[in-house]
Write an enzyme that holds these catalytic residues in place. Structure first.
Site, PDB file in Angstrom:
ATOM      1  N   CYS A 334       0.849  -1.064   0.026  1.00  0.00           N
ATOM      2  CA  CYS A 334       0.106   0.098   0.021  1.00  0.00           C
ATOM      3  C   CYS A 334       0.932   1.418  -0.196  1.00  0.00           C
ATOM      4  O   CYS A 334       1.514   1.573  -1.049  1.00  0.00           O
ATOM      5  CB  CYS A 334      -0.900   0.016   1.130  1.00  0.00           C
ATOM      6  SG  CYS A 334      -2.521   0.993   1.033  1.00  0.00           S
ATOM      7  N   HIS A 433      -3.937  -5.114   0.966  1.00  0.00           N
ATOM      8  CA  HIS A 433      -3.564  -5.533   2.460  1.00  0.00           C
ATOM      9  C   HIS A 433      -4.157  -7.147   2.731  1.00  0.00           C
ATOM     10  O   HIS A 433      -5.213  -7.432   2.097  1.00  0.00           O
ATOM     11  CB  HIS A 433      -4.346  -4.718   3.520  1.00  0.00           C
ATOM     12  CG  HIS A 433      -3.777  -3.441   3.475  1.00  0.00           C
ATOM     13  ND1 HIS A 433      -2.669  -3.057   4.069  1.00  0.00           N
ATOM     14  CD2 HIS A 433      -4.335  -2.218   2.856  1.00  0.00           C
ATOM     15  CE1 HIS A 433      -2.620  -1.774   3.920  1.00  0.00           C
ATOM     16  NE2 HIS A 433      -3.565  -1.254   3.210  1.00  0.00           N
TER      17      HIS A 433
END
Length: 497
Positions: A334, A433
């Protein structure tokens, strides 16, 4: 007081942050779910950088997602209607009903609570219409009298819906009786009246040595101690925010270094490595010498450009370059993925001051931060070293990346691609994630790092085992029947009173 009809409700407040509120609610969710109740966890206001995407496409605190697992229900934005994600020391992104409404400093947010409270009460009402029991988690401490005005997180909420409260305190910190007695003393008369008892958390040693203190507390406050929970040394569950640095390294074959960023987020991504005895995961903190490692992971960040500047201020960018020169591997997740590119642009000041930062330059791509946040659960297949391992996770990010590096994606997510693999195969990155949650995907990543197979663990299975263990301990050490009576549940059936 509210005149609306609500489901049986029990609110758990704490004498301090990290007193055990989240774990208590999670444990009770599993206890009552195993008894056949349809249970909803609820936290009116949470401040955390670990978050999750819900089934209805919003964002909530990670603790409430874990509590949903404990209750055996799908995570929903109603479980955490207000989430604050700090991006500076004085400001935070405010998320209401799963979606951001803006960035505010403490003063602005204090005024905004008048708008947030109806959202909290509406979410609570919706849950009340659907569930047998609502288990509510407070935030911080109700004794923070400077925050009493317009409080929506603790007694302000409890007073609004007229629900009973139990207070939990961590005896391992010391001063547990002062914490409990002092907290109660600082409450108003009506708040004291709705406080129905105490839970003491993380006790070590002979319980008989504590008995005189328990007797004093009950006699002095006229409130029962509903149980004393032992210190559960082996409990390993998703952290609400704090980093857990303990891990077994005796048999480790792979060394992983992770820089602790000032605004690190969703570090629970790394739990499948942290809990694996074959992996030595080292959190690198400010001022610490950089350890030798096979893999460096740049984790998520709520303020990517500021955290990238922090990396450079610590000289960690040079350590990463040195690591790669010696053949090490690098993974960005991310915000960490965004750092791997050539530039990060924030023209609207989404995360910090408007501007542009030079990335680390390991992937030929550029990222622009935008107001629209991606919030999606997704599944796909890994595209690393001929692996087609299944991956499942979620995206929470404001950035959009573009560039040639993305033509060699790390993951295929149905009809779209995600992430990148560098031309030399040393650097990979993803927005996903939960990349390591599936055992086969984690094994493929570790094989890419180590050059041969490394045994992995099933984090979902571990979570289930830990939740059942926690519930077993609660059944043994807490007065569940009394807690049911306090909440307004009948012990003989699952019908609402």
């Amino acid at each position: 007081m509210s005149q609306r009809k609500y489901a049986p409700t029990l609110m758990v407040q704490g004498t301090t942050s990290d007193a055990g509120k989240s774990i208590t609610v999670a444990g009770l969710c599993r206890v009552f779910a195993r008894r056949g109740y349809k249970v909803a966890p609820f936290k009116p206001q949470n401040m955390a950088l670990n978050s999750a995407v819900t089934a209805n496409g919003g964002e909530i605190g990670r603790a409430q997602a874990l509590q949903a697992v404990a209750a055996s229900v799908e995570a929903h934005t109603d479980f955490n209607p207000v989430l604050l994600k700090p991006n500076t020391d004085i400001g935070a992104q405010v998320i209401v009903d799963g979606h951001p409404v803006g960035t505010m400093d403490a003063t602005d947010y204090h005024q905004y609570k008048q708008i947030a409270m109806p959202a909290v009460l509406n979410a609570y009402q919706r849950l009340s219409d659907q569930y047998d029991l609502i288990l509510v988690e407070g935030a911080g401490s109700p004794a923070e009298i400077n925050l009493r005005d317009r409080d929506i997180a603790n007694m302000g909420f409890a007073e609004a819906v007229d629900c009973p409260v139990v207070i939990v305190s961590d005896i391992d910190r010391g001063g547990v009786f002062a914490h409990l007695y002092g907290t109660l003393a600082l409450l108003s008369d009506s708040e004291q009246a709705r406080t129905q008892g105490f839970i003491i958390n993380r006790f070590r040693g002979d319980i008989s040595l504590l008995q005189s203190g328990l007797d004093w507390l009950e006699q002095t406050t006229n409130k029962p101690v509903l149980g004393v929970m032992p210190y559960l040394h082996d409990l390993q569950l998703d952290a609400e925010d704090a980093i857990r640095a303990d891990q077994s390294t005796q048999d480790a074959v792979v060394k992983v270094a992770v820089p602790v960023l000032p605004r690190i987020s969703n570090h629970t991504d790394l739990d499948p490595l942290r809990l694996n005895p074959n992996v030595d995961l080292i959190w690198v903190t400010m001022g610490q010498s950089w350890p030798q490692a096979d893999l460096i992971i740049l984790p998520g960040s709520k303020s990517v450009r500021d955290d990238l500047a922090f990396i450079r201020s610590q000289g960690w960018d040079k350590e990463i370059a040195r690591h790669l020169r010696y053949g090490g591997k690098l993974l960005g997740i991310c915000g960490g993925f965004q750092m791997l590119g050539e530039t990060i642009q924030d023209p609207q000041g989404i995360e910090s001051a408007a501007g542009e930062s030079q990335g680390l330059g390991y992937l030929s791509m550029h990222t622009e931060l935008t107001a629209n946040k991606a919030l999606v659960n997704c599944e796909g297949q890994l595209q690393l070293d001929n692996s087609q391992a299944e991956v499942a996770g979620y995206e929470i990010h404001a950035g959009r990346s573009h560039g040639p590096a993305l033509s060699q994606p790390l993951i295929l997510l149905g009809d779209r691609a995600d992430g990148a693999i560098s031309h030399d195969g040393q650097v990979i990155g993803t927005y996903l994630h939960g990349l390591l949650d599936k055992p086969d995907a984690c094994a493929a990543i570790l094989s890419w790092v180590y050059g041969k197979a490394v045994e992995t663990l099933d984090i979902a299975q571990c979570r289930e085992q830990q939740l059942n263990h926690l519930a077993d301990q609660f059944e043994q050490h807490l007065d569940i029947d009394k807690l049911m009576a306090i909440a307004g549940l009948s012990s003989s059936n699952k019908e609402r009173p």
